[in-house]
Motif scaffolding. Sequence first.
Motif, PDB file in Angstrom:
ATOM      1  N   CYS A  48     -22.260  20.724 -17.364  1.00  0.00           N
ATOM      2  CA  CYS A  48     -22.657  19.520 -16.627  1.00  0.00           C
ATOM      3  C   CYS A  48     -21.818  18.252 -17.318  1.00  0.00           C
ATOM      4  N   PRO A  49     -21.699  17.423 -16.394  1.00  0.00           N
ATOM      5  CA  PRO A  49     -21.031  16.080 -17.005  1.00  0.00           C
ATOM      6  C   PRO A  49     -22.171  15.562 -18.114  1.00  0.00           C
ATOM      7  N   HIS A  50     -21.534  14.929 -19.110  1.00  0.00           N
ATOM      8  CA  HIS A  50     -22.416  14.223 -20.078  1.00  0.00           C
ATOM      9  C   HIS A  50     -23.590  13.542 -19.662  1.00  0.00           C
ATOM     10  N   GLY A  51     -24.752  14.018 -20.316  1.00  0.00           N
ATOM     11  CA  GLY A  51     -25.822  13.176 -20.072  1.00  0.00           C
ATOM     12  C   GLY A  51     -26.648  13.832 -19.044  1.00  0.00           C
ATOM     13  N   GLN A  52     -26.143  15.012 -18.202  1.00  0.00           N
ATOM     14  CA  GLN A  52     -27.006  15.716 -17.259  1.00  0.00           C
ATOM     15  C   GLN A  52     -27.170  17.309 -17.567  1.00  0.00           C
ATOM     16  N   VAL A  53     -27.967  17.672 -16.834  1.00  0.00           N
ATOM     17  CA  VAL A  53     -28.746  19.301 -17.438  1.00  0.00           C
ATOM     18  C   VAL A  53     -28.580  20.022 -15.999  1.00  0.00           C
ATOM     19  N   ILE A  54     -28.647  21.385 -16.297  1.00  0.00           N
ATOM     20  CA  ILE A  54     -28.791  22.209 -15.163  1.00  0.00           C
ATOM     21  C   ILE A  54     -30.300  21.949 -14.678  1.00  0.00           C
ATOM     22  N   VAL A  55     -30.095  22.042 -13.177  1.00  0.00           N
ATOM     23  CA  VAL A  55     -31.474  21.858 -12.677  1.00  0.00           C
ATOM     24  C   VAL A  55     -31.519  22.892 -11.349  1.00  0.00           C
ATOM     25  N   ALA A  56     -30.354  23.482 -11.118  1.00  0.00           N
ATOM     26  CA  ALA A  56     -30.490  24.347  -9.956  1.00  0.00           C
ATOM     27  C   ALA A  56     -29.367  25.529 -10.267  1.00  0.00           C
ATOM     28  N   ILE A  57     -29.904  26.923  -9.836  1.00  0.00           N
ATOM     29  CA  ILE A  57     -29.062  28.056 -10.032  1.00  0.00           C
ATOM     30  C   ILE A  57     -29.082  28.989  -9.033  1.00  0.00           C
ATOM     31  N   ARG A  58     -27.886  29.164  -8.393  1.00  0.00           N
ATOM     32  CA  ARG A  58     -27.944  30.169  -7.246  1.00  0.00           C
ATOM     33  C   ARG A  58     -26.928  31.459  -7.581  1.00  0.00           C
ATOM     34  N   SER A  59     -27.285  32.497  -7.079  1.00  0.00           N
ATOM     35  CA  SER A  59     -26.337  33.785  -7.422  1.00  0.00           C
ATOM     36  C   SER A  59     -26.744  34.725  -6.426  1.00  0.00           C
ATOM     37  N   VAL A  60     -25.367  35.328  -6.161  1.00  0.00           N
ATOM     38  CA  VAL A  60     -25.590  36.751  -5.257  1.00  0.00           C
ATOM     39  C   VAL A  60     -25.240  37.789  -6.204  1.00  0.00           C
ATOM     40  N   PHE A  61     -25.744  38.830  -5.701  1.00  0.00           N
ATOM     41  CA  PHE A  61     -25.171  40.136  -6.383  1.00  0.00           C
ATOM     42  C   PHE A  61     -24.463  40.884  -5.436  1.00  0.00           C
ATOM     43  N   SER A  62     -23.518  41.963  -6.255  1.00  0.00           N
ATOM     44  CA  SER A  62     -22.937  42.926  -5.506  1.00  0.00           C
ATOM     45  C   SER A  62     -22.579  44.267  -6.153  1.00  0.00           C
ATOM     46  N   LYS A  63     -23.043  45.180  -5.836  1.00  0.00           N
ATOM     47  CA  LYS A  63     -23.149  46.372  -6.529  1.00  0.00           C
ATOM     48  C   LYS A  63     -21.580  46.871  -6.442  1.00  0.00           C
ATOM     49  N   LYS A  64     -20.811  46.621  -5.197  1.00  0.00           N
ATOM     50  CA  LYS A  64     -19.557  46.986  -4.717  1.00  0.00           C
ATOM     51  C   LYS A  64     -18.592  46.529  -5.855  1.00  0.00           C
TER      52      LYS A  64
END
Length: 178
Positions: A48-64
């Motif tokens: 994140c830019p300086h002074g910011q924190v992670i507030v959301a996470i998105r993830s998609v999975f693929s077995k292939k």
Amino acid sequence: MDLVLLCVFLPLVTVAWGQYGDYYYGPYNYGDNDEWANVYRQGFNFQCPHGQVIVAIRSVFSKKEGSDRLWNYACMPAAQSLGEPTECWWEEINRAGTEWYQTCSNNGLVAGFQSQYFPSVLDREWQFYCCRYSRRCPYSCWLTTEYPGHYGEDMDMMMYTYDHYIRGATTTFSAVDR
């Protein structure tokens, strides 16, 4: 009488509305769906830019794609009540092919991730980028368990209220499921 009540309550509503903006964020802008932090089976570094924190996470999975995930993150400025960041650092690496649990040391908040994929174990190693702020982050921490509920599920986790932060993560690893 109605005009008097309006004059009394209108400033209160204005103050309350202004405070509401400090405590709730709407849907986060991750950018286009094609703007992932990584490509399957590749490493990445997201900060994140300086002074910011992670507030959301998105993830998609693929077995292939080697039982791997695409990752995307959203950042927001930390609450002013925390002050300014005083130091930021990379935590120790959480090795691929193992279960792990980690929180940022020294009362830090997660402001980034670094990850490398290992095809030999079909897993990733992780490293957190943590930042400590001049005022102490309150401790009312709990571990969420619903994101994702199963290793192959997609996830979209958001901190909907201000003063909620990501301080760490945990994982499971199964040699059977990879």
